[in-house]
Design a protein around this motif. Structure first.
Motif, PDB file in Angstrom:
ATOM      1  N   CYS A 103      37.987  22.438  40.234  1.00 48.36           N
ATOM      2  CA  CYS A 103      37.729  23.243  41.437  1.00 48.36           C
ATOM      3  C   CYS A 103      38.992  23.975  41.882  1.00 48.36           C
ATOM      4  O   CYS A 103      39.010  24.605  42.938  1.00 48.36           O
ATOM      5  CB  CYS A 103      37.168  22.376  42.559  1.00 48.36           C
ATOM      6  N   HIS A 105      41.900  22.802  42.873  1.00 50.54           N
ATOM      7  CA  HIS A 105      42.702  22.230  43.957  1.00 50.54           C
ATOM      8  C   HIS A 105      44.163  22.052  43.538  1.00 50.54           C
ATOM      9  O   HIS A 105      45.035  21.970  44.400  1.00 50.54           O
ATOM     10  CB  HIS A 105      42.102  20.899  44.426  1.00 50.54           C
ATOM     11  N   GLU A 139      36.353  16.495  47.633  1.00 51.04           N
ATOM     12  CA  GLU A 139      35.096  16.520  46.877  1.00 51.04           C
ATOM     13  C   GLU A 139      34.209  15.313  47.226  1.00 51.04           C
ATOM     14  O   GLU A 139      34.059  14.372  46.452  1.00 51.04           O
ATOM     15  CB  GLU A 139      35.389  16.548  45.369  1.00 51.04           C
ATOM     16  N   HIS A 167      40.795  28.946  49.122  1.00 48.34           N
ATOM     17  CA  HIS A 167      40.123  28.313  47.987  1.00 48.34           C
ATOM     18  C   HIS A 167      40.026  29.306  46.844  1.00 48.34           C
ATOM     19  O   HIS A 167      39.521  30.407  47.021  1.00 48.34           O
ATOM     20  CB  HIS A 167      38.729  27.799  48.356  1.00 48.34           C
ATOM     21  N   ALA A 433      31.169  25.521  46.311  1.00 46.06           N
ATOM     22  CA  ALA A 433      32.617  25.285  46.331  1.00 46.06           C
ATOM     23  C   ALA A 433      32.917  23.815  46.371  1.00 46.06           C
ATOM     24  O   ALA A 433      34.001  23.381  46.053  1.00 46.06           O
ATOM     25  CB  ALA A 433      33.236  25.984  47.529  1.00 46.06           C
TER      26      ALA A 433
HETATM   27 ZN   LIG Z   1      37.049  22.888  46.037  1.00 45.87          ZN
END
Ligand SMILES: [Zn+2]
Ligand SMILES: [Zn+2]
Length: 434
Positions: A103, A105, A139, A167, A433
């Motif tokens: 994702c 991060h 998450e 993000h 997301a």
């Molecule tokens: Zn994320």
């Protein structure tokens, strides 16, 4: 030098940090290796650092020259990975089987550490205080809520005047395109759990039992009617019953039936009304049939709501850094959910998407966030760090014009302008997301 120039000079270091984090991803609330890397990256900076107790968070406070009475700005970067087996083939791919920064991060963590470096070098220019919120457990673990309960919003001694989160996206938008919108930005997601309690018996004599199955079936369809008859079509509600269980065989009426539904809403009002009206509906149906029901919502993430003024401000800052053409208005909320919503429930702010689709890949077809082959372009790290930094450097309370004129970059090069003109606005399509 302008922040963006310093950020580009810092970029190789941020790439190294991001790749180190990417190689050793960690899931959930406890990310000791990632926390160590963050602390090493912040080493030597004039920060007040505190670590979480219930999670491996890092809160760092930077006080500027005008800190006394100046505004506090909070910048959030999440740090956790996902239970995904990486298939990117990158030379810095995850070395942990079944865990991947799918994702992006790892980019957020590196960008936020970069912003801390950029702002520490400008401590004398800072009109207030900056809180850097390095957060585990985005998450599905509600790490932001835990950090709030451990005092991140009071870390500077006064509440932030504004809060921002970035993000990255591996698809949908070209690299270095920023997208956001005022109002609802991401959905609220919750779980509705229902148990219908009847009284079992012989399948041939239902009048001697209290059959929970037809009652539970009626509830499932009544929930869909509730959505279409009681809620504004322009303030959407989605209920999906994804799990339904009852009974063991054909000729035995069971004692109970159970089902689970995911519930998505896009306004706090709809979320609250749905909670109340769904429970009343289920209770009424159970009463009508002489059975009992226990039903409740598991707390998920609330709607992520961007503040109008802070979204305008953040959009202006992003446009200054990236160019007007690379800053697009998002037409509709994303269907994913975010625990930054807990911060935005208490502090006005904005959540911004930053395109990180690899150069040469088509944003329309590139693997999306959470995919095992999702690739995020490192080249956005410098500009992402600069964006975080500028959001804190231009404090709330100054006029937009004044903020916009400060550090305005030189006229973009002809090469960049040509590329910008080729950009198309993002499609309506959205992705999860979180
Ligand atoms: Zn994320
Ligand atoms: Zn995610």
């Amino acid at each position: 030098m302008a922040v963006r120039d310093d950020a580009e000079a810092l970029a190789p270091e941020l790439v190294r940090l991001r790749r180190a984090i990417h190689r050793e991803p960690e899931i959930g609330l406890h990310l000791p290796g990632t926390q160590r890397k963050v602390l090493a990256a912040l080493e030597g900076l004039p920060l007040e650092i505190s670590l979480g107790s219930a999670l491996s968070s890092v809160t760092a406070v930077l006080r500027g020259a005008g800190a006394d009475g100046g505004p506090v700005v909070l910048l959030r970067g999440d740090m956790d990975a996902l239970p995904v087996t990486e298939r990117t083939g990158l030379d810095f791919a995850s070395q942990t089987e079944g865990v991947m920064h799918a994702c992006g991060h790892d980019l957020h963590t590196a960008m936020l550490a970069g912003a801390a470096r950029l702002l520490a070098a400008r401590q004398h220019e800072l009109p207030g205080t900056v809180v850097f919120m390095f957060q585990p457990g985005e998450e599905g673990h509600a790490g932001a809520r835990l950090m709030i309960s451990e005092g991140v919003l009071d870390a500077a001694g006064q509440r932030p005047a504004a809060a921002f989160a970035l993000h990255v996206a591996s698809a949908e938008w070209p690299a270095r395109v920023c997208s956001t919108r005022p109002g609802p930005m991401l959905a609220a997601a919750e779980v509705l759990e229902v148990t219908v309690q009847g009284h079992g018996g012989h399948g041939s004599q239902p009048h001697l039992a209290a059959d929970p199955i037809p009652v539970a079936c009626e509830m499932v369809t009544a929930l869909q009617t509730l959505v279409t008859r009681r809620f504004d079509v322009f303030d959407p509600v989605v209920i999906t019953v994804g799990s339904f269980h009852a009974g063991t065989t054909d000729n035995v009426i069971p004692d109970e039936a159970n089902f689970l539904a995911t519930v998505r809403t896009f306004s706090p009002g709809a979320r609250d009304r749905l909670r109340t009206s769904a429970l009343a509906l289920l209770g009424g149906i159970a009463d009508a049939h002489g059975v009992t029901v226990s039903a409740g919502f598991h707390d998920g993430y609330p709607v992520t709501v961007n503040d109008d003024a802070e979204t305008r401000f953040a959009t202006r800052v992003a446009a200054d850094l990236l160019g007007e053409e690379r800053c697009v208005a998002q037409p509709s909320p994303l269907t994913g959910a975010e625990d930054f919503s807990f911060v935005l429930e208490q502090v006005p702010g904005a959540y911004l998407m930053l395109g990180a689709c690899p150069l040469g890949a088509d944003p329309a077809s590139a693997p999306n966030n959470h995919a095992a082959d999702a690739v995020f372009d490192d080249s956005v790290l410098g500009i992402g760090a600069a964006l975080y930094a500028e959001l804190a450097l231009r404090p709330p309370g100054r006029s937009l014009t004044e903020r916009a004129q400060r550090d305005r970059p030189e006229t973009p090069s002809p090469g960049r302008s040509r590329r910008d003109r080729r950009l198309e606005p993002p499609r309506d399509a959205v992705f999860v997301a979180s």
